[in-house]
Design a protein around this motif. Structure first.
Motif, PDB file in Angstrom:
ATOM      1  N   HIS A 171      67.584  43.445  18.831  1.00  0.00           N
ATOM      2  CA  HIS A 171      68.218  42.211  18.384  1.00  0.00           C
ATOM      3  C   HIS A 171      68.315  41.259  19.572  1.00  0.00           C
ATOM      4  N   PRO A 172      67.775  40.030  19.442  1.00  0.00           N
ATOM      5  CA  PRO A 172      67.720  39.127  20.606  1.00  0.00           C
ATOM      6  C   PRO A 172      69.081  38.684  21.115  1.00  0.00           C
ATOM      7  N   GLN A 173      70.128  38.801  20.289  1.00  0.00           N
ATOM      8  CA  GLN A 173      71.460  38.395  20.739  1.00  0.00           C
ATOM      9  C   GLN A 173      72.332  39.577  21.194  1.00  0.00           C
ATOM     10  N   ALA A 174      71.752  40.742  21.320  1.00  0.00           N
ATOM     11  CA  ALA A 174      72.527  41.906  21.737  1.00  0.00           C
ATOM     12  C   ALA A 174      73.033  41.728  23.169  1.00  0.00           C
ATOM     13  N   SER A 175      74.185  42.304  23.455  1.00  0.00           N
ATOM     14  CA  SER A 175      74.764  42.171  24.799  1.00  0.00           C
ATOM     15  C   SER A 175      74.143  43.149  25.790  1.00  0.00           C
TER      16      SER A 175
END
Length: 244
Positions: A171-175
């Motif tokens: 997921h590109p917004q994962a931390s």
């Protein structure tokens, strides 16, 4: 030059003379134009391979098997790719390259944003086609075990099944990034990599995955296409864990 390799869905044993399945014989004799006495390799997907000699009788082909060679080309850990169904024939490419990179199984996911929807005879035909793609890829890349292609499931149905190790959602917004997450998993023996279709996972699917204990990671600063992301993940995991 490597010898022609063929998956043969028959019980194989050293010293045996086997009649080759019709499609295999056609490919060897008519497509590759192999001659009488040609050296080939057969494998049955159970591990190892058999050097053999081709015998031709009209349209029929036989093989005389040599001793069993316990050669393997598998990764030391298990990688499963859970792939959101992409559009068109992109799944063919994904299956082929996942086999070459060492995935033991591919689980198609009928995601909410998947354009391709399969059911009934169309589903059966597409599954058989994907398994043939996996078979041909194994023949080409030197693997002696077949990557299994499962029937598509919705994400919720798949998440409800028992997990064989950690599940990791791209997921590109994962931390967390991939290398950092892997560094916190000592002794990892296998994992499942989850990649969404075009448009990615829906918010509902991301929430369901997180509720099921799925970890989310990002792979660099760029957004990859669905047919690129899973293959990049497999290669990256294999390299970071020293499985290559």
């Amino acid at each position: 030059m490597s010898l022609p390799r063929f998956y043969c869905d028959l019980p194989l044993a050293a010293g045996q003379r086997v009649r080759l399945p019709q499609d295999l014989a056609h490919h060897a004799i008519r497509v590759l134009r192999l001659r009488e006495g040609a050296d080939i390799v057969l494998f049955d997907g159970k591990g190892g391979e058999y050097p053999a000699q081709l015998q031709i009788d009209g349209k029929d082909g036989h093989a005389v098997l040599g001793r069993h060679l316990p050669r393997e080309a598998e990764l030391p850990g298990r990688i499963v790719l859970a792939q959101g169904l992409p559009s068109g024939d992109k799944m063919d490419w994904i299956v082929e390259k996942a086999v070459e990179l060492g995935a033991v199984a591919v689980q198609p996911i009928a995601a909410q944003r998947s354009v391709l929807q399969l059911s009934g005879p169309r589903l059966e035909k597409r599954l058989a086609h994907w398994q043939r793609v996996a078979q041909a890829a194994a023949e080409q890349c030197g693997r002696n075990r077949l990557t299994q292609i499962a029937a598509p499931l919705t994400l919720r149905d798949w998440l409800a099944q028992p997990a064989e190790g950690p599940r990791l959602m791209c997921h590109p917004q994962a931390s967390d990034d991939l290398s950092g997450w892997l560094g916190q998993q000592p002794g990892l023996a296998g994992l499942t990599l989850m990649v969404g279709p075009e448009g990615g996972w829906s918010d509902e699917e991301v929430a369901a995955a997180r509720a099921a204990g799925v970890a989310a990671v990002r792979l660099g600063p760029r957004v990859l296409r669905t047919e690129t992301a899973g293959l990049a993940l497999i290669a990256s995991v294999s390299a970071l864990l020293g499985w290559l």
